[in-house]
Design an enzyme around this catalytic site. Structure first.
Site, PDB file in Angstrom:
ATOM      1  N   ASP A 130      -4.182  40.920  18.936  1.00 40.37           N
ATOM      2  CA  ASP A 130      -4.591  42.031  18.078  1.00 40.37           C
ATOM      3  C   ASP A 130      -5.197  41.477  16.789  1.00 40.37           C
ATOM      4  O   ASP A 130      -4.490  40.897  15.972  1.00 40.37           O
ATOM      5  CB  ASP A 130      -3.339  42.889  17.790  1.00 40.37           C
ATOM      6  CG  ASP A 130      -3.579  43.945  16.727  1.00 40.37           C
ATOM      7  OD1 ASP A 130      -4.752  44.240  16.450  1.00 40.37           O
ATOM      8  OD2 ASP A 130      -2.578  44.467  16.192  1.00 40.37           O
ATOM      9  N   ASN A 182      -6.836  43.294  14.353  1.00 38.18           N
ATOM     10  CA  ASN A 182      -6.913  44.172  13.166  1.00 38.18           C
ATOM     11  C   ASN A 182      -5.581  44.806  12.795  1.00 38.18           C
ATOM     12  O   ASN A 182      -5.528  45.742  11.997  1.00 38.18           O
ATOM     13  CB  ASN A 182      -7.984  45.252  13.369  1.00 38.18           C
ATOM     14  CG  ASN A 182      -7.656  46.152  14.548  1.00 38.18           C
ATOM     15  OD1 ASN A 182      -6.692  45.893  15.275  1.00 38.18           O
ATOM     16  ND2 ASN A 182      -8.431  47.184  14.746  1.00 38.18           N
ATOM     17  N   ASP A 219      -3.397  46.751  14.350  1.00 38.38           N
ATOM     18  CA  ASP A 219      -2.980  48.117  14.699  1.00 38.38           C
ATOM     19  C   ASP A 219      -1.972  48.133  15.855  1.00 38.38           C
ATOM     20  O   ASP A 219      -1.584  49.190  16.340  1.00 38.38           O
ATOM     21  CB  ASP A 219      -4.195  49.002  15.033  1.00 38.38           C
ATOM     22  CG  ASP A 219      -4.954  48.497  16.260  1.00 38.38           C
ATOM     23  OD1 ASP A 219      -4.560  47.460  16.850  1.00 38.38           O
ATOM     24  OD2 ASP A 219      -5.952  49.127  16.656  1.00 38.38           O
ATOM     25  N   ASP A 249      -7.409  43.573  21.157  1.00 37.94           N
ATOM     26  CA  ASP A 249      -8.796  44.030  21.073  1.00 37.94           C
ATOM     27  C   ASP A 249      -9.762  42.876  21.385  1.00 37.94           C
ATOM     28  O   ASP A 249      -9.340  41.741  21.633  1.00 37.94           O
ATOM     29  CB  ASP A 249      -9.076  44.630  19.691  1.00 37.94           C
ATOM     30  CG  ASP A 249      -8.525  43.749  18.575  1.00 37.94           C
ATOM     31  OD1 ASP A 249      -8.697  42.518  18.680  1.00 37.94           O
ATOM     32  OD2 ASP A 249      -7.914  44.263  17.616  1.00 37.94           O
ATOM     33  N   ASP A 270     -14.407  45.256  34.149  1.00 39.29           N
ATOM     34  CA  ASP A 270     -13.660  46.045  35.134  1.00 39.29           C
ATOM     35  C   ASP A 270     -14.368  47.397  35.256  1.00 39.29           C
ATOM     36  O   ASP A 270     -14.368  48.179  34.298  1.00 39.29           O
ATOM     37  CB  ASP A 270     -12.225  46.223  34.591  1.00 39.29           C
ATOM     38  CG  ASP A 270     -11.209  46.399  35.688  1.00 39.29           C
ATOM     39  OD1 ASP A 270     -11.556  46.989  36.717  1.00 39.29           O
ATOM     40  OD2 ASP A 270     -10.060  45.948  35.493  1.00 39.29           O
ATOM     41  N   ASP A 297     -12.889  48.483  40.550  1.00 40.65           N
ATOM     42  CA  ASP A 297     -11.561  49.082  40.650  1.00 40.65           C
ATOM     43  C   ASP A 297     -11.467  49.988  41.880  1.00 40.65           C
ATOM     44  O   ASP A 297     -12.368  50.800  42.118  1.00 40.65           O
ATOM     45  CB  ASP A 297     -11.353  49.913  39.375  1.00 40.65           C
ATOM     46  CG  ASP A 297      -9.969  50.498  39.270  1.00 40.65           C
ATOM     47  OD1 ASP A 297      -9.017  49.728  39.115  1.00 40.65           O
ATOM     48  OD2 ASP A 297      -9.840  51.747  39.330  1.00 40.65           O
ATOM     49  N   GLU A 329     -11.361  45.403  44.175  1.00 42.06           N
ATOM     50  CA  GLU A 329      -9.946  45.668  44.421  1.00 42.06           C
ATOM     51  C   GLU A 329      -9.888  46.566  45.651  1.00 42.06           C
ATOM     52  O   GLU A 329     -10.337  47.710  45.612  1.00 42.06           O
ATOM     53  CB  GLU A 329      -9.301  46.388  43.234  1.00 42.06           C
ATOM     54  CG  GLU A 329      -7.811  46.618  43.495  1.00 42.06           C
ATOM     55  CD  GLU A 329      -7.198  47.742  42.661  1.00 42.06           C
ATOM     56  OE1 GLU A 329      -5.993  47.704  42.438  1.00 42.06           O
ATOM     57  OE2 GLU A 329      -7.920  48.666  42.243  1.00 42.06           O
ATOM     58  N   HIS A 344      -1.818  43.272  36.680  1.00 43.16           N
ATOM     59  CA  HIS A 344      -1.303  44.265  35.738  1.00 43.16           C
ATOM     60  C   HIS A 344      -0.648  45.465  36.405  1.00 43.16           C
ATOM     61  O   HIS A 344      -0.180  46.363  35.717  1.00 43.16           O
ATOM     62  CB  HIS A 344      -2.470  44.733  34.856  1.00 43.16           C
ATOM     63  CG  HIS A 344      -3.536  45.424  35.666  1.00 43.16           C
ATOM     64  ND1 HIS A 344      -4.292  44.780  36.616  1.00 43.16           N
ATOM     65  CD2 HIS A 344      -3.947  46.711  35.681  1.00 43.16           C
ATOM     66  CE1 HIS A 344      -5.125  45.639  37.176  1.00 43.16           C
ATOM     67  NE2 HIS A 344      -4.930  46.815  36.621  1.00 43.16           N
ATOM     68  N   ASP A 345      -0.681  45.526  37.728  1.00 45.61           N
ATOM     69  CA  ASP A 345      -0.101  46.684  38.413  1.00 45.61           C
ATOM     70  C   ASP A 345       1.252  46.387  39.033  1.00 45.61           C
ATOM     71  O   ASP A 345       1.933  47.305  39.488  1.00 45.61           O
ATOM     72  CB  ASP A 345      -1.054  47.156  39.524  1.00 45.61           C
ATOM     73  CG  ASP A 345      -2.299  47.803  38.962  1.00 45.61           C
ATOM     74  OD1 ASP A 345      -2.205  48.424  37.887  1.00 45.61           O
ATOM     75  OD2 ASP A 345      -3.367  47.678  39.585  1.00 45.61           O
TER      76      ASP A 345
HETATM   77  C1  GLC Z   1      -6.466  50.223  39.973  1.00 46.50           C
HETATM   78  C2  GLC Z   1      -6.019  49.577  38.683  1.00 46.50           C
HETATM   79  C3  GLC Z   1      -4.861  50.355  38.109  1.00 46.50           C
HETATM   80  C4  GLC Z   1      -5.326  51.774  37.840  1.00 46.50           C
HETATM   81  C5  GLC Z   1      -5.916  52.388  39.098  1.00 46.50           C
HETATM   82  C6  GLC Z   1      -6.672  53.653  38.773  1.00 46.50           C
HETATM   83  O1  GLC Z   1      -5.532  50.139  40.964  1.00 46.50           O
HETATM   84  O2  GLC Z   1      -5.704  48.238  38.915  1.00 46.50           O
HETATM   85  O3  GLC Z   1      -4.350  49.778  36.954  1.00 46.50           O
HETATM   86  O4  GLC Z   1      -4.240  52.552  37.413  1.00 46.50           O
HETATM   87  O5  GLC Z   1      -6.845  51.561  39.726  1.00 46.50           O
HETATM   88  O6  GLC Z   1      -7.872  53.342  38.121  1.00 46.50           O
END
Ligand code: GLC
Length: 538
Positions: free
Chosen positions: A27, A29, A31, A35, A104, A205, A262, A327-328
């Site tokens: 981060d 700035n 907040d 970023d 992404d 995505d 993905e 991240h999921d």
């Molecule tokens: C993909 C992303 C996930 C998001 C989903 C909807 O699976 O990795 O984080 O919530 O798509 O866009």
């Protein structure tokens, strides 16, 4: 050494890609949210690690119902991440360091606040009506049994026009209608806008969701799926492959760009779809994620089977990617999947990631063994965690702030971070691990250095030697006369290795930090408990 395209080096294929969840990285700035300028400030970390590219989670304008995966303007940067000038500066600075930038791109849906959807919802006659998927339903009920990936009906009734709209994910994420050619035309413009700026590639995505059955036929039930009789109608339609072909040729009209998809595939019934999206390997996606390694139990045999199955599904001209976390899903380091010996196991997994055939994707924090963080209910941000608590606590645990040092907020931010920090940050952070020659970070840096240096490690053929028998997974990477042997001991006991031939091996890396000078024969060789070894073969 500068690696050059003319020498056959392709950044997306032979390099290492570093995945940043921008809100949690750095981060600049104060907040509490990471970023783009924060990423700029940390480019030296990514460069030192040896990554060739960064994949940024979505940075477009968004109401943040799904933290950027709900886009309200594909041509703008959200103020939470900074400005377009910041983004342009990141591109220049990353490129100066030889690091590519991957965006992404969410093509399946927009935000409900996107002007296209607001227009589309405003009346049945609106020119944008058909940009989304609307239906009047049947006898006062939704048109079919399609469910969101979270399990509830994917149809939301909109009071203004009395019709249902379709959303594969949250109701704040209405699905676009990819059967409407205007949608494709608009996305071609969006791709061009970013490609012209110099963006090097896109992670697409949930790209296997984009096209749905035109007759909206109901999905099969679980029994039909298990016996392979029918497949989902709400995704994986052939039309999406044709669309991807068009996007690949768009990408190919620029120099040296890449598409990674993905592919959200759920067994039963979908285990073969990754290969489908790679088509010939040269005409649709460059790569598609296969998450099978993420779900493996700690077993040499299970890992072997997952690798073999994953390679088997890829066309001969296709190229695999190696993903161990994202991240999921929960981070695996130090979790129940690991129990004791976390570092030893993490080093073995790191060797796998960097020496298997395919492009490694490192999720930020994986290089220092960041743990999944238990986020308390009142701090939960992920909408899924809010809906399903306590059965499912959401994805925040894998998205906590990057642990840079032992200072206030771990050097992530000057004010309270948007998600809590893992409580081990004072002991486990980039600063401390840099100073320790046996740390996971030092190990990752060495490994990536070897991978970048030796062509057979980044592009050689993969040939299994021991397929998991007696807890040993071993394989070779071969390019011309250049050979490497990788031996991984998954057990916490010593193992005896006996190679009958008279090849000589030079140890280049041991996860146990042992040194052996010169060339040796692998006869009566003892592999230590949970040790991973890389040998160069003479
Ligand atoms: C993909 C992303 C996930 C998001 C989903 C909807 O699976 O990795 O984080 O919530 O798509 O866009």
């Amino acid at each position: 050494m500068e690696r050059r395209k003319e020498d056959g080096y392709l950044w997306w294929k032979h390099g290492v890609i570093y995945h940043i969840y921008v809100l949690s990285y750095s981060d600049s700035n104060g907040d509490g949210y990471g970023d783009i300028r924060g990423v700029i400030q940390k480019l030296d970390h990514i460069k030192t690690l040896g990554a060739s590219a960064i994949w940024l989670s979505p940075v477009f304008k968004s109401p943040m119902a799904d933290f950027g995966y709900d886009i309200a303007d594909y041509y703008g940067i959200d103020t939470i991440f900074g400005t377009m000038d910041d983004f342009d500066e990141l591109l220049v600075k990353a490129h100066d360091l030889g690091i590519k930038i991957i965006l992404d791109m969410v093509m399946n849906h927009t935000s409900e606040k996107h002007p296209w959807f607001i227009e589309s919802a405003s009346s049945k006659k609106n020119p944008k009506r058909d940009w989304f998927i609307w239906n009047e339903g049947k006898n006062g009920r939704p048109p079919n049994n399609w469910k969101t990936v979270f399990g509830s009906s994917a149809w939301e009734k909109d009071s203004a026009t009395g019709e249902y709209y379709y959303h594969s994910f949250l109701k704040q994420q209405p699905d676009l209608n990819w059967r409407n050619p205007e949608v494709k035309e608009e996305f071609i413009n969006i791709f061009r806008f970013w490609l012209d700026k110099g963006v090097d590639g896109f992670r697409l995505d949930a790209v296997n969701f984009i096209v749905k059955d035109e007759h909206l036929r109901s999905n099969p039930n679980i029994i039909e799926l298990i016996f392979g009789k029918r497949k989902f109608y709400s995704r994986n339609r052939f039309t999406s492959i044709a669309l991807l072909r068009e996007f690949r040729s768009l990408i190919n009209s620029y120099d040296d760009r890449m598409l990674v998809g993905e592919i959200f595939a759920l067994p039963p019934g979908e285990s073969d779809v990754v290969g489908l999206y790679l088509s010939s390997g040269e005409d649709t996606l460059n790569m598609a994620f296969d998450f099978s390694l993420l779900f493996q139990r700690w077993s040499a045999g299970k890992y072997y089977k997952a690798i073999e199955r994953s390679y088997g599904s890829i066309p001969s001209k296709g190229w695999p990617c190696i993903v161990l976390s994202n991240h999921d899903l929960s981070r695996s380091y130090g979790s129940g999947k690991e129990r004791g010996n976390s570092i030893a196991r993490a080093k073995i997994r790191a060797i796998l990631q960097m020496t298997l055939k395919g492009t490694p994707f490192i999720y930020y924090g994986e290089e220092i063994g960041m743990k999944n963080c238990p986020v308390p209910k009142d701090k939960i941000k992920d909408p899924l965690g809010k809906i399903y608590w306590p059965l499912y606590k959401g994805r925040d645990g894998a998205r906590t702030p990057m642990q840079w040092d032992e200072s206030f907020n771990s050097g992530f931010s000057d004010s309270e971070p948007w998600l809590p920090l893992n409580d081990d940050y004072e002991k486990n952070n980039v600063f401390i691990q840099k100073l320790n020659r046996y740390s996971l970070l030092t190990f990752y840096t060495k490994l990536i250095g070897f991978r970048n240096k030796y062509p057979s490690l980044n592009r050689g053929e993969w040939a299994p030697v021991s397929k998991g028998r007696d807890d040993i997974l071993s394989y070779m990477r071969i390019l011309g006369s250049d050979y490497f042997l990788i031996i991984l001991n998954f057990s916490d006991k010593e193992k005896l290795i006996n190679f009958q031939d008279s090849s000589e091996f030079k140890l280049i890396l041991s996860s146990e930090g042992r040194n052996i000078d010169g060339h040796i024969l692998l006869k009566n060789f003892i592999v230590r408990p949970l040790e991973g070894l890389i040998f160069k073969v003479k």
